[in-house]
Design an enzyme around this catalytic site. Structure first.
Site, mmCIF file in Angstrom:
data_model
loop_
_atom_site.group_PDB
_atom_site.id
_atom_site.type_symbol
_atom_site.label_atom_id
_atom_site.label_comp_id
_atom_site.label_asym_id
_atom_site.label_seq_id
_atom_site.Cartn_x
_atom_site.Cartn_y
_atom_site.Cartn_z
ATOM 1 C CB SER A 1 -1.070 -0.022 1.097
ATOM 2 O OG SER A 1 -1.827 -1.345 1.301
ATOM 3 N NE ARG A 2 2.084 2.842 5.547
ATOM 4 C CZ ARG A 2 0.948 2.194 6.201
ATOM 5 N NH1 ARG A 2 0.114 1.596 5.308
ATOM 6 N NH2 ARG A 2 1.277 1.548 7.348
ATOM 7 C CB VAL B 1 1.161 -12.201 6.646
ATOM 8 C CG1 VAL B 1 1.141 -11.767 5.123
ATOM 9 C CG2 VAL B 1 1.526 -11.133 7.524
ATOM 10 C CG ASN C 1 7.319 -4.396 2.408
ATOM 11 O OD1 ASN C 1 8.398 -3.867 2.932
ATOM 12 N ND2 ASN C 1 6.237 -3.643 2.130
ATOM 13 C CB SER D 1 14.991 -4.116 9.684
ATOM 14 O OG SER D 1 15.414 -2.940 10.573
ATOM 15 C CE1 TYR E 1 9.982 -4.282 11.979
ATOM 16 C CE2 TYR E 1 12.412 -3.174 12.371
ATOM 17 C CZ TYR E 1 11.037 -3.391 11.436
ATOM 18 O OH TYR E 1 11.179 -3.060 10.273
ATOM 19 C CB ALA F 1 13.596 -11.163 18.380
ATOM 20 C CE LYS G 1 11.167 -6.258 9.767
ATOM 21 N NZ LYS G 1 10.310 -6.640 8.475
ATOM 22 C CB ILE H 1 13.368 3.703 4.290
ATOM 23 C CG1 ILE H 1 14.453 2.254 4.086
ATOM 24 C CG2 ILE H 1 12.892 4.133 2.919
ATOM 25 C CD1 ILE H 1 15.707 2.825 3.372
#
Length: 246
Positions: free
Chosen positions: A11-12, A61, A87, A139, A152, A154, A156, A185
């Site tokens: 979506s973005r 997901v 993603n 990441s 996050y 862990a 990634k 980003i």
């Protein structure tokens, strides 16, 4: 050979830029979204206006039924999914001393278990096709850790182990599986953060700036190409040098 791709979180940001890049390559693209249907429709419109083929598809997901439904829908409209970009992501930041079970569990479920769900669903068709590309978006914090992001970081980092196991399992069928590890980003999420945070983050990066979604998308696009057929189980950093040495 024409390929059908699924990009989750399209979506973005990075997902949107990736969907556009893959469509430019000539792939048909399923633009996956969980809540932001308008964003996914905007991505789809950008692709179709430029002469490409794309459809929005709702996919949660975390939910195996939703994953199966989304894949079936895309298989009926675009054909077998031979390119998969995981993603979709979620952050619930907080110091570990105060992190709730829910904030830990939700982030791991979306960022790590979600990738397992989509890869497992895609694998039979990839094996049959004897060609495939899987790219999991990790990441830099998966390698270096980030304070306030134990969940996050862990999840990634877990994507790396998942990707390398999948890379070994599917290599005999000519299916590659790689990891792209972005640094900070410029996205809707980061532009909402205080200016001091943004300048501090840019200063921490050796290249002295934050990256653009398109810079990550171009690397994902390459890994999904015919030309990248001898790359598998790799972590490709797109982080301005922030993770160097890890």
């Amino acid at each position: 050979m024409s390929h059908a791709a699924l990009v989750t979180g399209a979506s973005r940001g990075i997902g949107q830029a990736t969907a556009v890049a893959l469509a430019r390559r000539g792939y048909s693209v399923g633009c996956g979204f969980s809540k932001d249907s308008e964003g996914a429709q905007a991505t789809t419109t950008e692709i179709t206006t430029a002469g490409g083929t794309a459809v929005p598809v709702r996919i949660d997901v975390v939910d195996t039924e939703s994953v199966d439904t989304a894949f079936s829908e895309l298989e009926n409209t675009l054909g077998p999914i031979t390119v998969l970009v995981n993603n979709a992501g979620l952050t619930r930041d907080g110091l570990i001393v105060r992190m709730s079970e829910e904030d830990w569990g939700d982030v791991v479920a979306t960022n790590l278990t979600g990738a397992f769900h989509t890869i497992r669903r895609a694998t039979p068709k990839l094996m049959r096709a004897r060609w495939g590309r899987i790219v999991n978006v990790s990441s830099v914090s998966g390698q270096i850790g980030a304070p306030g992001q134990a969940n996050y970081s862990a999840a990634k980092a877990g994507l790396v182990g998942l990707s390398r196991a999948v890379a070994r399992e599917l290599a005999p069928r000519n299916v590659t599986c790689n990891v792209v590890a972005p640094g900070p980003i410029v996205t809707a999420m980061t532009t909402d953060l205080p200016a001091e945070w943004q300048s501090a983050m840019a200063a921490a990066v050796p290249l002295g700036r934050m990256g653009q979604p398109e810079e990550v998308a171009s690397v994902i696009d390459f890994l999904c190409s015919e030309a990248a057929g001898y790359i598998t189980g790799a972590i490709v950093p797109v982080d301005g040098g922030l993770g160097m040495g890890h």
